[in-house]
Design an enzyme around this catalytic site. Structure first.
Site, PDB file in Angstrom:
ATOM      1  N   ASP A  33      52.440  40.563  22.430  1.00  0.00           N
ATOM      2  CA  ASP A  33      51.202  39.792  22.540  1.00  0.00           C
ATOM      3  C   ASP A  33      51.541  38.416  23.126  1.00  0.00           C
ATOM      4  O   ASP A  33      51.715  37.443  22.397  1.00  0.00           O
ATOM      5  CB  ASP A  33      50.568  39.668  21.154  1.00  0.00           C
ATOM      6  CG  ASP A  33      49.207  39.009  21.205  1.00  0.00           C
ATOM      7  OD1 ASP A  33      48.579  39.030  22.280  1.00  0.00           O
ATOM      8  OD2 ASP A  33      48.776  38.452  20.176  1.00  0.00           O
TER       9      ASP A  33
ATOM     10  N   HIS B  25      55.584  34.753   9.238  1.00  0.00           N
ATOM     11  CA  HIS B  25      55.052  34.147  10.464  1.00  0.00           C
ATOM     12  C   HIS B  25      53.939  33.138  10.143  1.00  0.00           C
ATOM     13  O   HIS B  25      53.949  32.006  10.636  1.00  0.00           O
ATOM     14  CB  HIS B  25      54.523  35.228  11.407  1.00  0.00           C
ATOM     15  CG  HIS B  25      53.815  34.683  12.608  1.00  0.00           C
ATOM     16  ND1 HIS B  25      54.479  34.028  13.619  1.00  0.00           N
ATOM     17  CD2 HIS B  25      52.499  34.673  12.954  1.00  0.00           C
ATOM     18  CE1 HIS B  25      53.598  33.641  14.541  1.00  0.00           C
ATOM     19  NE2 HIS B  25      52.395  34.023  14.162  1.00  0.00           N
TER      20      HIS B  25
ATOM     21  N   LYS C  43      45.597  33.947  24.899  1.00  0.00           N
ATOM     22  CA  LYS C  43      46.094  35.271  24.511  1.00  0.00           C
ATOM     23  C   LYS C  43      45.594  36.380  25.430  1.00  0.00           C
ATOM     24  O   LYS C  43      46.035  37.515  25.289  1.00  0.00           O
ATOM     25  CB  LYS C  43      45.607  35.597  23.093  1.00  0.00           C
ATOM     26  CG  LYS C  43      46.000  34.587  22.040  1.00  0.00           C
ATOM     27  CD  LYS C  43      47.336  34.945  21.443  1.00  0.00           C
ATOM     28  CE  LYS C  43      47.651  34.048  20.259  1.00  0.00           C
ATOM     29  NZ  LYS C  43      48.889  34.454  19.605  1.00  0.00           N
TER      30      LYS C  43
ATOM     31  N   TYR D 202      47.115  39.045  11.615  1.00  0.00           N
ATOM     32  CA  TYR D 202      47.998  37.882  11.403  1.00  0.00           C
ATOM     33  C   TYR D 202      48.687  38.153  10.069  1.00  0.00           C
ATOM     34  O   TYR D 202      48.572  37.383   9.136  1.00  0.00           O
ATOM     35  CB  TYR D 202      47.098  36.639  11.356  1.00  0.00           C
ATOM     36  CG  TYR D 202      47.753  35.294  11.378  1.00  0.00           C
ATOM     37  CD1 TYR D 202      48.647  34.921  12.375  1.00  0.00           C
ATOM     38  CD2 TYR D 202      47.445  34.336  10.396  1.00  0.00           C
ATOM     39  CE1 TYR D 202      49.203  33.663  12.401  1.00  0.00           C
ATOM     40  CE2 TYR D 202      47.991  33.072  10.421  1.00  0.00           C
ATOM     41  CZ  TYR D 202      48.869  32.738  11.428  1.00  0.00           C
ATOM     42  OH  TYR D 202      49.410  31.477  11.450  1.00  0.00           O
TER      43      TYR D 202
ATOM     44  N   ARG E 236      50.470  22.476  10.461  1.00  0.00           N
ATOM     45  CA  ARG E 236      49.578  21.833   9.491  1.00  0.00           C
ATOM     46  C   ARG E 236      50.363  21.111   8.420  1.00  0.00           C
ATOM     47  O   ARG E 236      50.885  20.028   8.641  1.00  0.00           O
ATOM     48  CB  ARG E 236      48.613  22.867   8.901  1.00  0.00           C
ATOM     49  CG  ARG E 236      47.494  23.263   9.854  1.00  0.00           C
ATOM     50  CD  ARG E 236      46.411  24.036   9.110  1.00  0.00           C
ATOM     51  NE  ARG E 236      46.995  24.897   8.099  1.00  0.00           N
ATOM     52  CZ  ARG E 236      47.454  26.127   8.334  1.00  0.00           C
ATOM     53  NH1 ARG E 236      47.330  26.645   9.517  1.00  0.00           N
ATOM     54  NH2 ARG E 236      48.009  26.829   7.374  1.00  0.00           N
TER      55      ARG E 236
HETATM   56 MN    MN Z   1      49.342  38.147  18.157  1.00  0.00          MN
END
Ligand code: MN
Length: 417
Positions: free
Chosen positions: A235, A135, A255, A130, A144
């Site tokens: 992904d 992103h 995912k 991540y 959030r």
């Molecule tokens: Mn991903």
């Protein structure tokens, strides 16, 4: 470099590239490890049988007579390097050893249209990081707190999760819209059905070579020695399923219904001329994550959506160089606790978003949760991905007239089964 194989200008696979993959001959049905030069595929098993790859440290030439590259990759970086250099030598302009041997040449070279490109590796374990700060910030703002978009650990840890390898497939594989549980914010209970918010994630992934022992860690300084090469990686993600399931343990079924890679693994050696500095890391990272020198790569990335029967529309243009955490840091972190790695493990970068809206790496960000739909060439709009849309990702590095490309990852989304 010039090859005696014809290569059109702008082709992703000049002699400088020499990626590795696996192809099936459409006539004979034989599956072989291969490289690609221009629009031609080179059968490495055939080349090895003819003795062209002798003396490069490969003890068992059957490594290329295989459904996957894993056995070849397990031989280690000195062998990958020697094979790549030897291939560049054999196919260089002025080298006639194979060029002038009509029958040998016919056995070795196929046109790309005469083969199917298959999964290049058998993926053992799969991690998705991540690691794009843009992103992570965008997602944090949306879901959030805009004022504290990044969680406190983000600049200290290359955050990741263990994904599922069984559903990693090669470009060209159609994926059915997944079904699952979702819950609207104002609903009392979840419902079951096809995802309404199907998304792509523009990523790259690296593949490791060689195994380590349980308890060992890979130091960040030589982490790249364990990286065989990179692919493009879509992904696929179901945002509504993800939102309902991801607390407390992270993404799960949102995912794992299909994740798609490009068929040719581009080596780090081929990408060497495109090294760049990464973003400045502040605060300073812990010593085990500190890298020296240029560890990022300038790789142009783009995403197109092609509605059925219509032209494709480019919805994003990003670059791998935006990555906050580099691959060496990711691999050092993955193993710092003593977790062992194996040949053929895959590590996704995480969605690669750039600083501007036209460089965001997911529809979630591009349309800002569906509030800014994108117009398609056929007049329809997209907030997320529709059934029968095809998602196309491309990537290449280019400098001084040399282009090292990845080809494409193409994925058509079929209706839910
Ligand atoms: Mn991903």
């Amino acid at each position: 470099m010039k090859s005696w194989i014809e290569i059109n200008p702008g082709n992703d696979f000049p002699l400088e590239n020499i990626p590795f993959g696996v192809c099936r001959d459409k006539v004979s049905g034989k599956v072989r490890c291969a490289t690609r030069i221009g629009n031609y595929v080179i059968d490495l098993n055939e080349l090895a049988d003819l003795g062209y790859l002798n003396g490069l440290g490969i003890r068992d030439m059957l490594v290329f007579k295989n459904n996957y590259l894993n056995d070849f990759i397990s031989l280690g970086k000195p062998v990958w390097r020697a094979v790549r250099s030897r291939l560049q030598e054999i196919f260089s302009e002025g080298n006639h050893e194979l060029q002038n041997n009509i029958s040998e040449k016919a056995g070795v070279i196929r046109h790309i249209l005469d083969v199917d490109e298959l999964m290049p590796v058998k993926v053992g374990d799969y991690t998705d990081f991540y690691s794009s700060i843009e992103h992570a910030t965008n997602v944090g703002k949306m879901f959030r707190d805009p004022a504290n978009a990044l969680l406190p650990n983000w600049r200290h840890i290359p955050v990741g999760y263990h994904g599922r390898s069984s559903s990693i497939v090669v470009s060209g594989t159609d994926i059915h819209r997944p079904k699952g549980q979702t819950k609207a914010d104002d609903a009392d209970a979840p419902v079951f059905g096809p995802t309404k918010l199907l998304d792509f994630e523009l990523e790259t992934a690296f593949i490791t070579g060689g195994k380590t022992e349980l308890g060992d860690s890979i130091p960040v300084d030589n982490a790249e020695d364990h990286i065989f090469g990179m692919v493009l990686f879509n992904d696929l993600s179901a945002r509504d399923i993800q939102k309902w399931e991801y607390v407390p343990l992270g993404p799960f079924l949102s995912k794992s219904f299909g994740s798609v890679i490009s068929p040719w693994i581009v080596t780090l050696d081929a990408l060497e001329p495109f090294r760049v500095d990464g973003p400045e890391q502040k605060p300073e990272v812990l010593p085990y994550l500190k890298t020296k020198g240029k560890r990022n790569f300038d790789i142009e990335l783009e995403v197109l959506i092609k509605p059925e029967g219509s032209e494709a529309k480019r919805v994003s243009k990003s670059n791998f160089k935006y990555m906050y955490w580099n691959m060496a840091q990711q691999l050092a972190h993955q193993t710092v606790n003593g977790c062992n790695i194996n040949t053929g493990d895959m590590y996704g970068s995480g969605t690669i978003s750039g600083p501007t809206p036209d460089s965001y790496g997911s529809m979630l960000e591009i349309t800002w949760r569906g509030t800014k739909p994108v117009k398609m060439p056929d007049g329809t709009e997209r907030k997320f991905i529709n059934d029968n849309d095809t998602i196309i990702m491309k990537g290449y590095a280019e400098k001084g007239g040399v282009r090292i490309g990845f080809g494409e990852v193409t994925t058509k989304i079929l209706p839910a089964k």
